[in-house]
Write an enzyme that holds these catalytic residues in place. Structure first.
Site, PDB file in Angstrom:
ATOM      1  N   SER A 180      68.341  81.956  71.103  1.00 53.47           N
ATOM      2  CA  SER A 180      68.504  83.119  70.224  1.00 53.47           C
ATOM      3  C   SER A 180      69.141  84.284  70.970  1.00 53.47           C
ATOM      4  O   SER A 180      69.064  84.386  72.201  1.00 53.47           O
ATOM      5  CB  SER A 180      67.147  83.552  69.676  1.00 53.47           C
TER       6      SER A 180
HETATM    7  N1  SAM Z   1      63.427  80.247  71.846  1.00 49.07           N
HETATM    8  C1  SAM Z   1      64.363  79.257  72.297  1.00 49.07           C
HETATM    9  C2  SAM Z   1      65.120  79.730  73.502  1.00 49.07           C
HETATM   10  O1  SAM Z   1      64.784  80.777  74.075  1.00 49.07           O
HETATM   11  O2  SAM Z   1      66.054  79.024  73.912  1.00 49.07           O
HETATM   12  C3  SAM Z   1      65.318  78.877  71.203  1.00 49.07           C
HETATM   13  C4  SAM Z   1      64.694  78.011  70.217  1.00 49.07           C
HETATM   14  S1  SAM Z   1      65.802  77.275  69.095  1.00 49.07           S
HETATM   15  C5  SAM Z   1      66.290  78.594  68.077  1.00 49.07           C
HETATM   16  C6  SAM Z   1      64.647  76.361  68.111  1.00 49.07           C
HETATM   17  C7  SAM Z   1      64.100  75.156  68.798  1.00 49.07           C
HETATM   18  O3  SAM Z   1      63.097  74.587  67.961  1.00 49.07           O
HETATM   19  C8  SAM Z   1      65.118  74.055  69.033  1.00 49.07           C
HETATM   20  O4  SAM Z   1      65.173  73.729  70.382  1.00 49.07           O
HETATM   21  C9  SAM Z   1      64.604  72.882  68.198  1.00 49.07           C
HETATM   22  O5  SAM Z   1      64.843  71.619  68.765  1.00 49.07           O
HETATM   23  C10 SAM Z   1      63.118  73.196  68.140  1.00 49.07           C
HETATM   24  N2  SAM Z   1      62.387  72.560  67.032  1.00 49.07           N
HETATM   25  C11 SAM Z   1      62.746  72.398  65.741  1.00 49.07           C
HETATM   26  N3  SAM Z   1      61.768  71.779  65.055  1.00 49.07           N
HETATM   27  C12 SAM Z   1      60.761  71.548  65.936  1.00 49.07           C
HETATM   28  C13 SAM Z   1      59.467  70.954  65.839  1.00 49.07           C
HETATM   29  N4  SAM Z   1      58.979  70.458  64.693  1.00 49.07           N
HETATM   30  N5  SAM Z   1      58.712  70.890  66.941  1.00 49.07           N
HETATM   31  C14 SAM Z   1      59.148  71.369  68.127  1.00 49.07           C
HETATM   32  N6  SAM Z   1      60.356  71.941  68.287  1.00 49.07           N
HETATM   33  C15 SAM Z   1      61.151  72.042  67.201  1.00 49.07           C
END
Ligand code: SAM
Length: 214
Positions: free
Chosen positions: A61
């Site tokens: 993000s």
């Molecule tokens: N906060 C993170 C960073 O600093 O890089 C960015 C997160 S990114 C916007 C959202 C993340 O949520 C992705 O890596 C995605 O694979 C993960 N995600 C989506 N659904 C998920 C789930 N059910 N359980 C765990 N992770 C999940």
């Protein structure tokens, strides 16, 4: 590249000038080397004011959103925090600076491994990772003082509400693809108080209590 200068500029121009306050919070953003969480070819934009691709079709993000979400958690340093969506591990690093313990779940093993390796190199030792579906939470470690979900779903997953401690706070983007509201939930006397923070766009929370398919 002078990453320290870029980092100072990021904090001044993207966080402080948009109203993000709090000495400990700002210090965490000044300390954590964001470029270490960014793929080599995109490092030039590590401190830019937009999200970046991190692999597996996922994103890290924009710095302001990481700061805004963290700010809503009102961390004092004593909390047990659950993070759903470790991604690059950058938000995890910020949380680990500002709380006691972080439990972070990521659905992609490749991302979780990379994030864990960068955080280990940085000497962060209050983080536990799990690969899997974070929409079910982390029952064995519940309850949590704070929960942060960095992927979007039309509803807050019921297990996460259950695993939130009385008096706890949860922040998550709630809504459909491309149109979500960053929402804060507080559990007070067993009741849920919901506050809209701002419109946002996140990748989907893919899982049993999130979106069933990408
Ligand atoms: N906060 C993170 C960073 O600093 O890089 C960015 C997160 S990114 C916007 C959202 C993340 O949520 C992705 O890596 C995605 O694979 C993960 N995600 C989506 N659904 C998920 C789930 N059910 N359980 C765990 N992770 C999940």
């Amino acid at each position: 590249m002078d990453y320290e200068t870029l980092r100072n500029k990021m904090v001044q121009e993207q966080l402080i000038s948009r109203g993000i306050q709090g000495e400990a919070l700002l210090q965490a953003f000044l300390r954590i080397p964001r470029h270490l969480f960014i793929p080599e070819t995109l490092k030039i934009n590590a401190y830019s004011d937009f999200p970046l691709a991190i692999g597996e079709g996922q994103t890290i993000s924009q710095p302001y959103i990481v700061a805004l979400m963290t700010k809503q958690l009102d961390l004092t340093g004593n909390e047990k925090v659950l993070e759903i969506g470790s991604g690059s591990g950058y938000q995890t690093a910020i949380l680990s600076e500002l709380s006691k313990q972080v439990f972070s779940i990521e659905r992609f093993e490749s991302l979780a491994k990379k994030a864990a390796s960068v955080l280990a190199d940085l000497g962060r030792n209050n983080i536990q990772f799990r690969v899997g579906d974070g929409s079910v939470g982390w029952q064995e470690e519940a309850p949590f003082d704070r929960i942060i979900v960095t992927a979007a779903s039309p509803k807050v997953p019921a297990p996460l509400i259950e695993q939130l401690k009385e008096g706890g706070k949860l922040i998550m983007p709630v809504g459909e693809s491309y149109s979500q509201m960053l929402t804060k939930i507080e559990k007070i006397n067993g009741k849920l108080i919901s506050t809209d923070i701002c419109a946002c766009v996140f990748v989907p929370l893919v899982g049993k209590f999130g979106i069933k398919k990408e």
